[in-house]
Enzyme design. Structure first.
Site, PDB file in Angstrom:
ATOM      1  N   LEU A 131     -23.199 -11.078  10.712  1.00  0.00           N
ATOM      2  CA  LEU A 131     -23.134 -12.170  11.687  1.00  0.00           C
ATOM      3  C   LEU A 131     -23.735 -11.609  12.973  1.00  0.00           C
ATOM      4  O   LEU A 131     -23.640 -10.401  13.234  1.00  0.00           O
ATOM      5  CB  LEU A 131     -21.685 -12.590  11.941  1.00  0.00           C
ATOM      6  CG  LEU A 131     -20.945 -13.289  10.795  1.00  0.00           C
ATOM      7  CD1 LEU A 131     -19.519 -13.645  11.228  1.00  0.00           C
ATOM      8  CD2 LEU A 131     -21.680 -14.528  10.326  1.00  0.00           C
ATOM      9  N   ASP A 132     -24.310 -12.477  13.788  1.00  0.00           N
ATOM     10  CA  ASP A 132     -24.857 -12.027  15.066  1.00  0.00           C
ATOM     11  C   ASP A 132     -23.730 -11.458  15.939  1.00  0.00           C
ATOM     12  O   ASP A 132     -22.557 -11.803  15.755  1.00  0.00           O
ATOM     13  CB  ASP A 132     -25.497 -13.198  15.823  1.00  0.00           C
ATOM     14  CG  ASP A 132     -26.678 -13.783  15.064  1.00  0.00           C
ATOM     15  OD1 ASP A 132     -27.253 -13.067  14.229  1.00  0.00           O
ATOM     16  OD2 ASP A 132     -26.987 -14.958  15.316  1.00  0.00           O
ATOM     17  N   LYS A 133     -24.119 -10.673  16.917  1.00  0.00           N
ATOM     18  CA  LYS A 133     -23.123 -10.061  17.813  1.00  0.00           C
ATOM     19  C   LYS A 133     -22.250 -11.140  18.473  1.00  0.00           C
ATOM     20  O   LYS A 133     -21.048 -10.968  18.649  1.00  0.00           O
ATOM     21  CB  LYS A 133     -23.857  -9.227  18.864  1.00  0.00           C
ATOM     22  CG  LYS A 133     -22.962  -8.396  19.733  1.00  0.00           C
ATOM     23  CD  LYS A 133     -23.795  -7.481  20.617  1.00  0.00           C
ATOM     24  CE  LYS A 133     -22.942  -6.853  21.690  1.00  0.00           C
ATOM     25  NZ  LYS A 133     -23.722  -6.062  22.639  1.00  0.00           N
TER      26      LYS A 133
END
Ligand code: URA
Length: 239
Positions: free
Chosen positions: A103-105
């Site tokens: 998942l993105d940051k």
């Protein structure tokens, strides 16, 4: 399996040399009898192995549901930023754990942490089409046209064609659920950008048919029971 290998495979903090030392000190028992040599052979399925009386149960693999907070990266190591592995409590840590998928940051929600490479591969392979469900909040309200374009398979920047994705409206005009059957880089954000909208908050709420436990606080983990592991591979979209 050798006793030292068995224990080391189940407890990250116990290396084989530490196990040897514990055996020498008479702290390790197999089926109630003290075993002093760490090359003793055990049956990992049926023997009862204890250290100072505490049972070391055997699991070939571990599957952890993490509710990832924003600001943490899906990596095993990072010099600057906290990683999802640093959120795993000591009792669930073991060698070989990694986040299955990214998942993105700034994205929150369900990340599977496991040491089962084969399951991760099956879950992430584009050919297996395991659905991932996202809760999305947007800058502007979601339209029927967007739902139709996603369902037909939208082309995002750079000419990448996305597989059909199912958008479900909620009671709030600028929030929706989106089910994807693949995992392109920044896919949800790029799909909404392609229809002139912008994601302001993103959370993964389900993998396959396994839902993120809504009682799990951000940053917390729970072990997924073996009976639920197959749900991670369930292909059909949840209703
Ligand atoms: N899509 C995105 O854009 N970001 C994520 O983190 C996951 C899916």
């Amino acid at each position: 399996m050798r006793l030292d290998r068995f224990i080391a495979s189940q407890r990250e903090e116990l290396s084989r040399s530490k196990v040897k030392e514990l055996c020498r000190r008479g702290l390790v028992t197999v089926n109630g009898a003290v075993v002093k040599s760490s090359d003793f052979s055990v049956d990992e399925q049926s023997d009862e192995v204890c250290i100072s009386g505490e049972r070391i149960g055997y699991r070939e693999h571990v599957y952890i549901m993490l509710n990832k907070p924003a600001g943490v990266v899906c990596a095993t190591k990072d010099r600057l930023t906290e990683t999802v592995l640093e959120l795993i409590p000591p009792e669930l840590r073991r060698r070989g754990l990694f986040p299955a998928g990214r998942l993105d940051k700034d994205t929150e929600g369900f990340v599977l942490i496991t040491d089962d490479g084969e399951l991760a591969h099956r879950m992430l392979s584009p050919r297996s089409h395991v659905p991932k469900t996202y809760f999305v909040r947007l800058e502007t309200p979601v339209s029927e046209d967007t739902a139709a374009r996603f369902s037909a398979g939208i082309t995002i920047d750079g000419g990448e064609l996305c597989l059909p994705a199912e958008l479900t409206f909620t009671d709030v005009p600028n929030e929706c659920l989106l089910v994807l059957h693949e995992g392109k880089f920044h896919q949800v954000k790029r799909m909404f950008a392609a229809v002139g909208n912008r994601v302001t908050y993103l959370k993964r709420v389900r993998i396959g048919a396994l839902e993120l436990d809504e009682k799990l606080p951000l940053g917390a983990c729970l072990e997924i029971m073996h009976k639920d592991v197959d749900k991670l591979l369930t292909r059909q979209s949840p209703d």
